[in-house]
Write a protein that holds these residues in place. Structure first.
Motif, PDB file in Angstrom:
ATOM      1  N   ALA A  56      -1.076   2.038  -5.010  1.00 13.26           N
ATOM      2  CA  ALA A  56      -1.774   0.907  -4.381  1.00 13.26           C
ATOM      3  C   ALA A  56      -0.926   0.228  -3.306  1.00 13.26           C
ATOM      4  O   ALA A  56      -1.425  -0.588  -2.540  1.00 13.26           O
ATOM      5  CB  ALA A  56      -2.151  -0.106  -5.454  1.00 13.26           C
ATOM      6  N   MET A  57       0.352   0.595  -3.260  1.00 14.80           N
ATOM      7  CA  MET A  57       1.239  -0.070  -2.296  1.00 14.80           C
ATOM      8  C   MET A  57       0.917   0.347  -0.869  1.00 14.80           C
ATOM      9  O   MET A  57       0.791   1.535  -0.595  1.00 14.80           O
ATOM     10  CB  MET A  57       2.702   0.303  -2.577  1.00 14.80           C
ATOM     11  N   PRO A  58       0.792  -0.619   0.022  1.00 16.47           N
ATOM     12  CA  PRO A  58       0.578  -0.245   1.416  1.00 16.47           C
ATOM     13  C   PRO A  58       1.857   0.325   2.018  1.00 16.47           C
ATOM     14  O   PRO A  58       2.950   0.028   1.543  1.00 16.47           O
ATOM     15  CB  PRO A  58       0.207  -1.569   2.084  1.00 16.47           C
ATOM     16  N   ALA A  59       1.705   1.135   3.040  1.00 14.12           N
ATOM     17  CA  ALA A  59       2.889   1.653   3.743  1.00 14.12           C
ATOM     18  C   ALA A  59       3.572   0.506   4.467  1.00 14.12           C
ATOM     19  O   ALA A  59       2.937  -0.514   4.765  1.00 14.12           O
ATOM     20  CB  ALA A  59       2.475   2.724   4.737  1.00 14.12           C
TER      21      ALA A  59
END
Lengths: 190, 185
Positions: A56-59
């Motif tokens: 779920a972590m954005p880049a």
């Protein structure tokens, strides 16, 4: 792979049990050891949640996207001829050298208030990320930068990107730069 | 997968359109992976460009010994390490094996709650680059440890060890953020 695995070996394999990439034999062994060591279920739960969070972590920041693709496509013909340096790229190198000199000159000539500026403060000002049209000359680029009180902070990168800092509000400059014939692309860096 | 190979054949034959398709397919994933080792986003973008230039030049050399994605991420890994070696050699220092304490298993399920997503992100950002890269490949790219070993050019056991240390470091970091109740004192 018929030997039974130790708890430690299984613990090392658990992330790959979670991501579903173990082969059938490994998977079977992991499941067998899990039954014998209930404490490993906590590890499993932790790893599953960790996987969910990582996915779920954005880049970090924006990837180069379509702009990067355009720059890549411009480089392709040159990259097929590794020994030759095209006149355009030779000119680009000369232009880059000139820009460096200009940047240095502008920084030296611009009246800087005495004392130090905190690095943290500088980062709060959004920078502009810009690429110029290939046919733009160094003189034209220089004039554009001076007119708009822009300073090159970083670049050119391999993609031809420059980071510019603005003396005025960069948001207001964005629109006028977008309309300039010399500018291929420009965006605010956060 | 076969689709990737077909695209690579087209790239090898000189199709810029195929390269664009390949780029759109992998660019953001590759950028994310490079960012896991390279802290400067500007340089990471440059490296993405270099990787695809290499794909353009070397597509014909792909020998199908591995998946296309494994081959691609290997190129990215080598280029990133090479750049770091030149610009930030300290980032490549051999991993010091910390004296990682074993955590109380009973507390683990409490460590990651939905509301702690920010803390997880923070803790991921504090991982050593090698550990973070392996964790990204494991959980985001969902690669097997064998494929990861190919990408990062190290033994399979090293991949497992790095992932283990990444997990332990995450636990320690989350415990610290969660407060005294979960820490080992």
């Amino acid at each position: 792979m018929n030997e039974s695995l130790s708890r430690e070996q299984v613990e090392m394999l658990l992330p790959y049990y979670v991501n579903g990439t173990l082969d059938a034999a490994e998977k079977q062994q992991v499941e067998s050891v899990l039954k014998q060591h209930p404490s490993l279920w906590d590890e499993l739960t932790f790893l599953r949640k960790l996987q969910t969070e990582v996915q779920a972590m954005p880049a970090a920041g924006n990837s180069p996207g379509e702009l990067g693709l355009r720059r890549l496509q411009q480089q392709l013909p040159a990259s097929s001829q590794p020994k030759q340096i095209s006149p355009r790229w030779r000119w680009a190198a000369v232009a880059a050298a000139f820009l460096l000199v200009v940047q240095t000159s502008v920084m030296m000539l611009t009246s800087v208030p005495g004392g130090y500026q905190q690095a943290g403060e500088q980062q709060q000002t959004p920078l502009l990320i810009i690429t110029f049209e290939p046919q733009a000359t160094e003189a034209e680029i220089r004039q554009l930068l001076l007119q708009n009180q822009l300073t090159i902070v970083e670049g050119p990168s391999v993609l031809g990107l420059y980071k510019l800092s603005a003396a005025t509000e960069p948001e207001t400059l964005l629109q006028s730069l977008q309309q300039s014939d010399l500018v291929e692309s420009v965006q605010l860096n956060r | 997968m076969n689709d990737d190979i077909a695209i690579l054949h087209q790239i090898a034959a000189g199709s810029q359109q195929a390269l664009a398709e390949f780029y759109r397919r992998y660019e953001s994933r590759l950028y994310r992976f490079i960012c896991s080792k390279m802290p400067d986003q500007f340089e990471a973008a440059d490296l993405v460009n270099e990787v695809f230039l290499e794909v353009w030049q070397k597509a014909a050399e792909f020998q199908q010994r591995s998946k296309v994605s494994t081959w691609l991420f290997s190129i990215a890994y080598f280029k990133t390490v090479d750049r770091l070696r030149k610009t930030r050699p300290e980032a490549l220092s051999e991993e010091a094996l910390d004296n990682l304490e074993d955590d109380s298993p009973a507390s683990l399920t409490c460590l990651i709650q939905a509301e702690q997503a920010d803390q997880v992100r923070h803790c991921v950002s504090t991982l050593k680059p090698d550990h973070r890269a392996v964790m990204e490949l494991t959980f985001f790219e969902e690669m097997s440890y064998r494929d990861i070993a190919t990408v990062v050019n190290c033994p399979e056991n090293t991949v497992k060890t790095r992932m283990f240390h990444a997990k332990q470091a995450m636990k320690k970091c989350l415990q610290r953020l969660a407060g005294g109740g979960l820490s080992h004192e």
